[in-house]
Write an enzyme that holds these catalytic residues in place. Structure first.
Site, PDB file in Angstrom:
ATOM      1  N   ALA A 257     -37.098  10.547 -24.336  1.00 52.52           N
ATOM      2  CA  ALA A 257     -37.698  11.466 -23.215  1.00 52.52           C
ATOM      3  C   ALA A 257     -38.442  10.586 -22.101  1.00 52.52           C
ATOM      4  O   ALA A 257     -37.905  10.999 -20.937  1.00 52.52           O
ATOM      5  CB  ALA A 257     -38.820  12.160 -23.790  1.00 52.52           C
ATOM      6  N   GLY A 258     -39.176   9.779 -22.293  1.00 59.69           N
ATOM      7  CA  GLY A 258     -39.632   8.944 -21.295  1.00 59.69           C
ATOM      8  C   GLY A 258     -38.716   8.054 -20.474  1.00 59.69           C
ATOM      9  O   GLY A 258     -38.807   8.069 -19.293  1.00 59.69           O
ATOM     10  N   ASP A 259     -37.608   7.645 -21.274  1.00 59.86           N
ATOM     11  CA  ASP A 259     -36.593   6.845 -20.249  1.00 59.86           C
ATOM     12  C   ASP A 259     -35.858   7.644 -19.504  1.00 59.86           C
ATOM     13  O   ASP A 259     -35.415   7.608 -18.126  1.00 59.86           O
ATOM     14  CB  ASP A 259     -35.690   6.131 -21.263  1.00 59.86           C
ATOM     15  CG  ASP A 259     -36.455   5.193 -22.274  1.00 59.86           C
ATOM     16  OD1 ASP A 259     -37.649   5.000 -22.287  1.00 59.86           O
ATOM     17  OD2 ASP A 259     -35.682   5.107 -23.552  1.00 59.86           O
TER      18      ASP A 259
ATOM     19  N   LYS B 226     -47.051  10.113 -17.452  1.00 60.68           N
ATOM     20  CA  LYS B 226     -46.565  11.070 -18.277  1.00 60.68           C
ATOM     21  C   LYS B 226     -47.386  11.164 -19.711  1.00 60.68           C
ATOM     22  O   LYS B 226     -47.781  10.259 -20.248  1.00 60.68           O
ATOM     23  CB  LYS B 226     -45.031  10.336 -18.865  1.00 60.68           C
ATOM     24  CG  LYS B 226     -44.025  10.115 -17.788  1.00 60.68           C
ATOM     25  CD  LYS B 226     -43.078   9.251 -18.176  1.00 60.68           C
ATOM     26  CE  LYS B 226     -43.302   7.902 -18.220  1.00 60.68           C
ATOM     27  NZ  LYS B 226     -42.570   6.833 -18.691  1.00 60.68           N
TER      28      LYS B 226
ATOM     29  N   THR C 139     -34.804   0.390 -21.127  1.00 61.74           N
ATOM     30  CA  THR C 139     -34.309   0.321 -19.635  1.00 61.74           C
ATOM     31  C   THR C 139     -32.652   0.725 -19.351  1.00 61.74           C
ATOM     32  O   THR C 139     -32.256   1.118 -18.504  1.00 61.74           O
ATOM     33  CB  THR C 139     -34.552  -1.220 -19.151  1.00 61.74           C
ATOM     34  OG1 THR C 139     -34.035  -2.025 -19.946  1.00 61.74           O
ATOM     35  CG2 THR C 139     -36.072  -1.385 -18.575  1.00 61.74           C
TER      36      THR C 139
ATOM     37  N   GLY D 218     -46.006  13.458 -22.707  1.00 59.48           N
ATOM     38  CA  GLY D 218     -45.173  14.333 -23.503  1.00 59.48           C
ATOM     39  C   GLY D 218     -45.094  15.575 -22.833  1.00 59.48           C
ATOM     40  O   GLY D 218     -44.968  15.868 -21.758  1.00 59.48           O
TER      41      GLY D 218
ATOM     42  N   TYR E 141     -45.712   0.337 -24.118  1.00 65.61           N
ATOM     43  CA  TYR E 141     -46.234  -0.710 -24.976  1.00 65.61           C
ATOM     44  C   TYR E 141     -45.738  -0.437 -26.375  1.00 65.61           C
ATOM     45  O   TYR E 141     -46.029   0.540 -26.933  1.00 65.61           O
ATOM     46  CB  TYR E 141     -47.830  -0.553 -24.966  1.00 65.61           C
ATOM     47  CG  TYR E 141     -48.436  -1.354 -25.945  1.00 65.61           C
ATOM     48  CD1 TYR E 141     -48.227  -2.722 -25.855  1.00 65.61           C
ATOM     49  CD2 TYR E 141     -49.500  -0.901 -26.735  1.00 65.61           C
ATOM     50  CE1 TYR E 141     -49.151  -3.861 -26.872  1.00 65.61           C
ATOM     51  CE2 TYR E 141     -50.081  -1.604 -27.610  1.00 65.61           C
ATOM     52  CZ  TYR E 141     -49.962  -3.012 -27.484  1.00 65.61           C
ATOM     53  OH  TYR E 141     -50.660  -4.004 -28.726  1.00 65.61           O
ATOM     54  N   ARG E 142     -45.205  -1.352 -27.336  1.00 63.48           N
ATOM     55  CA  ARG E 142     -44.799  -1.376 -28.572  1.00 63.48           C
ATOM     56  C   ARG E 142     -45.516  -2.615 -29.321  1.00 63.48           C
ATOM     57  O   ARG E 142     -45.091  -3.674 -29.160  1.00 63.48           O
ATOM     58  CB  ARG E 142     -43.456  -1.663 -28.383  1.00 63.48           C
ATOM     59  CG  ARG E 142     -42.522  -0.675 -28.005  1.00 63.48           C
ATOM     60  CD  ARG E 142     -42.286   0.739 -28.713  1.00 63.48           C
ATOM     61  NE  ARG E 142     -41.588   1.583 -28.162  1.00 63.48           N
ATOM     62  CZ  ARG E 142     -41.809   2.573 -27.339  1.00 63.48           C
ATOM     63  NH1 ARG E 142     -42.967   2.260 -26.714  1.00 63.48           N
ATOM     64  NH2 ARG E 142     -41.130   3.435 -26.941  1.00 63.48           N
TER      65      ARG E 142
HETATM   66  P1  ADP Z   1     -42.361   8.664 -23.828  1.00 58.04           P
HETATM   67  O1  ADP Z   1     -40.983   8.490 -24.048  1.00 58.04           O
HETATM   68  O2  ADP Z   1     -42.491   7.600 -22.790  1.00 58.04           O
HETATM   69  O3  ADP Z   1     -43.422   8.585 -24.961  1.00 58.04           O
HETATM   70  P2  ADP Z   1     -43.376  11.230 -23.106  1.00 58.04           P
HETATM   71  O4  ADP Z   1     -43.245  11.565 -24.435  1.00 58.04           O
HETATM   72  O5  ADP Z   1     -44.583  11.179 -22.532  1.00 58.04           O
HETATM   73  O6  ADP Z   1     -42.407  10.079 -22.965  1.00 58.04           O
HETATM   74  O7  ADP Z   1     -42.388  12.360 -22.266  1.00 58.04           O
HETATM   75  C1  ADP Z   1     -41.906  11.799 -21.120  1.00 58.04           C
HETATM   76  C2  ADP Z   1     -41.436  13.165 -20.354  1.00 58.04           C
HETATM   77  O8  ADP Z   1     -40.543  14.028 -21.111  1.00 58.04           O
HETATM   78  C3  ADP Z   1     -42.666  13.840 -20.192  1.00 58.04           C
HETATM   79  O9  ADP Z   1     -43.543  13.522 -18.873  1.00 58.04           O
HETATM   80  C4  ADP Z   1     -42.177  15.270 -20.042  1.00 58.04           C
HETATM   81  O10 ADP Z   1     -41.699  15.550 -18.627  1.00 58.04           O
HETATM   82  C5  ADP Z   1     -40.772  15.223 -20.958  1.00 58.04           C
HETATM   83  N1  ADP Z   1     -41.126  15.812 -22.363  1.00 58.04           N
HETATM   84  C6  ADP Z   1     -41.496  15.120 -23.508  1.00 58.04           C
HETATM   85  N2  ADP Z   1     -41.703  15.901 -24.552  1.00 58.04           N
HETATM   86  C7  ADP Z   1     -41.655  17.359 -24.033  1.00 58.04           C
HETATM   87  C8  ADP Z   1     -41.570  18.722 -24.611  1.00 58.04           C
HETATM   88  N3  ADP Z   1     -41.887  18.880 -25.982  1.00 58.04           N
HETATM   89  N4  ADP Z   1     -40.966  19.679 -23.641  1.00 58.04           N
HETATM   90  C9  ADP Z   1     -40.627  19.348 -22.560  1.00 58.04           C
HETATM   91  N5  ADP Z   1     -40.793  18.208 -21.874  1.00 58.04           N
HETATM   92  C10 ADP Z   1     -40.968  17.045 -22.628  1.00 58.04           C
END
Ligand code: ADP
Length: 311
Positions: free
Chosen positions: A256-258, A225, A30, A227, A166-167
């Protein structure tokens, strides 16, 4: 000015550099989201809420929050404890592993220092955001106080945002997480899960199954989301599908998600539509994953900031 409060834990991150030296930074889901929210929109008052102590690491974290222009009004430094620490190690194949020292971190007892005045101030916020990690790390006996506080905020009209994040290792088994998450689903107006959260906890992963799962909770906005795959948003029953352009040069997917969450929330609060908000958030996450660690350099965000203004 819109006010957003994000609650959780931020830890000192130690990362081994190639020369064997340790690089230090601060990170936590967060907290990362708060940093990216404020970076994208100076017009929003973004506060990170946590518990710290009086030690030098706590003071350094407060300085980092200040340098990121976050509002520190909801950081308590009354704990006798210190911030948590984690070490990131990378093996010869590039695989990362994490070691944590956070069992007695100051953030775990943050609820102990939330008094009536603090709740009254939180009730002024437009959005209060927390994650599964924010709940998991709380001392178990403080969870009831957290849910009571959330109820007060909701009654005062504060929008509630939640990312399950979730962790498994932070919970006393999946049932414990499911029980707490169910309260969060019922309370939140906007939920930002990853497909992985549903897969791990409920063994479901298709869009239809996930939306059917969420349906009874009547959540205004669900942002799913997955990835580099598509993002799906269901806002007041209307489904939007946004294709993500995958980044091929990926250095570190931490945060990425944050970062996605931070930019998406800023965009939505600024009145942008769902598709534009997802596009901006995806582009931001795509930049963050091309840099090591949770917080990408400020300069790397200049392009996204300009796009945000133009959208
Ligand atoms: P978390 O960190 O919660 O696992 P994700 O892996 O689902 O989150 O990624 C969150 C967001 O980051 C995705 O919805 C996408 O928009 C972006 N993202 C993640 N990986 C990639 C990638 N390889 N290329 C482009 N965008 C990405």
């Amino acid at each position: 000015m819109q006010k957003i409060v994000l609650m959780g834990e931020c830890m000192l991150e130690l990362r081994q550099a190639k020369d064997g030296l340790m690089l230090r930074s601060f990170a936590g889901d967060t907290f990362n989201t708060a940093v990216y929210m404020k970076r994208i929109s100076a017009e929003q008052d973004v506060a990170f809420m946590t518990g710290l102590g009086q030690d030098t690491i706590s003071q350094q974290l407060i300085s980092v929050c200040r340098s990121e222009n976050l509002n520190n009004q909801h950081i308590s430094t009354k704990s006798e404890r210190h911030p948590g620490i984690y070490l990131v190690e990378t093996d010869e194949q590039g695989e990362r592993s994490f070691l944590y020292w956070r069992d007695k971190s100051a953030a775990k007892e943050v609820m102990q220092f939330v008094d009536e005045q603090a709740i009254a101030e939180l009730c002024q916020a437009d959005l209060f955001f927390f994650s599964g990690i924010s709940i998991a790390i709380l001392e178990t006996e403080h969870r009831a106080a957290f849910w009571a506080m959330l109820e007060r905020l909701k009654s005062a009209g504060v929008k509630i945002g939640f990312d399950p994040n979730y962790r498994p290792r932070l919970w006393n088994g999946p049932e414990d997480a499911i029980a707490e998450f169910t309260k969060a689903y019922a309370a939140c107006d906007i939920m930002m899960p990853g497909v992985e959260d549903f897969k791990l906890l409920y063994d479901i992963e298709t869009l239809d199954d996930i939306l059917a799962f969420c349906q009874p909770f009547n959540i205004d906005e669900v942002v799913l989301k997955n990835g580099p795959e598509s993002v799906y948003c269901q806002v007041k029953g209307e489904l939007t599908h946004v294709v993500v352009t995958p980044v091929t040069y990926v250095v570190d997917t931490t945060s990425a998600g944050d970062s996605f969450n931070g930019v998406y929330l800023s965009a939505r609060l600024a009145g942008k539509d769902v598709t534009s908000s997802v596009e901006l958030a995806s582009a931001a996450a795509g930049i963050v994953i091309q840099h090591p660690g949770a917080i990408a350099p400020v300069e790397s965000f200049a392009g996204i900031r300009n796009s945000f203004a133009d959208y």
